[in-house]
Design an enzyme around this catalytic site. Structure first.
Site, PDB file in Angstrom:
ATOM      1  N   GLU A  63       4.026  10.419 -41.387  1.00  0.00           N
ATOM      2  CA  GLU A  63       4.767   9.354 -41.798  1.00  0.00           C
ATOM      3  C   GLU A  63       4.361   7.967 -41.610  1.00  0.00           C
ATOM      4  OE1 GLU A  63       8.852   9.849 -40.736  1.00  0.00           O
ATOM      5  OE2 GLU A  63       9.023  11.974 -41.634  1.00  0.00           O
ATOM      6  N   ASP A  87      16.332   0.963 -39.104  1.00  0.00           N
ATOM      7  CA  ASP A  87      15.693   1.110 -37.589  1.00  0.00           C
ATOM      8  C   ASP A  87      15.917   0.506 -36.417  1.00  0.00           C
ATOM      9  OD1 ASP A  87      13.570   2.775 -38.845  1.00  0.00           O
ATOM     10  OD2 ASP A  87      13.165   0.983 -40.263  1.00  0.00           O
TER      11      ASP A  87
END
Length: 274
Positions: free
Chosen positions: A50, A61
């Protein structure tokens, strides 16, 4: 449509093992080093890679990946350069599946139709776009599927059986199960709870289920891989990269090896699971 992803998981099923899925931010700490680090991952045992698309407001995040995105942006990384990185990677590796992960805004600004054409031609296999729910499938998901790209959806501990069918409706490639409630790098995954969740998801789909968020060590990777079709590690690899940088946040001679060595250890953990 998802030839590399499907072929990789079919191969792993024959080998009776789970996938080791890695995440790194494109352009961290600079475009050139980022390419070299990502090129080193398959040899270190990565089965699927990824690649983060840097964005200024990465809501899902934690601090480590936020900082990685900022380093990349400060180094001049753009979505166009991210696709160029994929294109360069493909010159030496036409087998490893590459999935772009991030947020819709940069794709929207780039232009959806142009992005899908450019991503497919560069060698991208799938997309994970964390801020587009199933209700917005016509924005990107359906066009991506028509363009021959997998659209990989996130399921979470709060995705109940009533919600799962909507989440899985247009999902392809694999399902990404987020093992913790919260942001990346915020907690450790509970392998027992993960096993129960993976079993529940598999009652709704035949797709592989990969588990991420909260896996930092080879032991944790092994524990998760024993319950899932893949273990996804991002924050730990990003932290290894950050720890190799100099006082000014620049790459050093140790940067590529620091990430590759951790990836090798994590891969061994995943491979020991089955």
């Amino acid at each position: 449509m998802t030839a590399r992803i499907d072929a990789r998981f079919a191969q792993l099923k024959k080998e009776n093992r789970s996938a080791f899925v890695t995440f790194l931010m494109a352009g961290d700490p600079d475009p050139e080093t980022s390419l070299e680090v990502i090129k080193a991952l398959p040899k270190a045992g990565a089965d699927v890679i990824e690649i983060g698309m840097p964005f200024t407001d990465p809501m899902a995040d934690g601090p480590s990946i936020q900082a990685a995105g900022l380093r990349a942006l400060h180094a001049g990384m753009t979505l166009k350069k991210t696709l160029a990185l994929v294109r360069e990677f493909r010159k030496g590796d036409n087998a490893t599946p590459l999935v772009l992960m991030g947020y819709y805004n940069p794709i929207y600004i780039y232009g959806v139709d142009k992005f899908l054409i450019d991503a497919k031609s560069a060698g991208v296999d799938g997309l994970i776009v964390v801020d587009l729910p199933p209700e917005e499938d016509d924005e990107l998901c359906v066009p991506a599927l028509k363009a021959g790209l997998s659209f990989i959806r996130l399921a979470t501990p709060t995705t109940d059986d009533k919600r799962l069918p909507a989440v899985l409706a247009n999902t392809s490639g694999f399902v990404y199960y987020v093992s913790v409630t919260g942001i990346t790098g915020s907690a450790s995954a509970d392998s027992r709870a993960v096993g129960e969740a993976v079993g529940r998801i598999k009652r709704h789909t035949t797709l592989p289920v990969c588990v991420g968020f909260g896996i930092r060590t080879p032991e944790a990777a092994q524990a998760i891989a024993s319950h899932a079709d893949g273990a996804v590690v991002g924050t730990a690899l990003v932290d290894a990269l950050r720890g190799s940088l100099d006082a000014n946040g620049k790459a050093t001679a140790k940067t590529v090896s620091a990430v590759a060595e951790l990836a090798t250890a994590l891969s061994a953990g995943v491979r020991a699971a089955k």
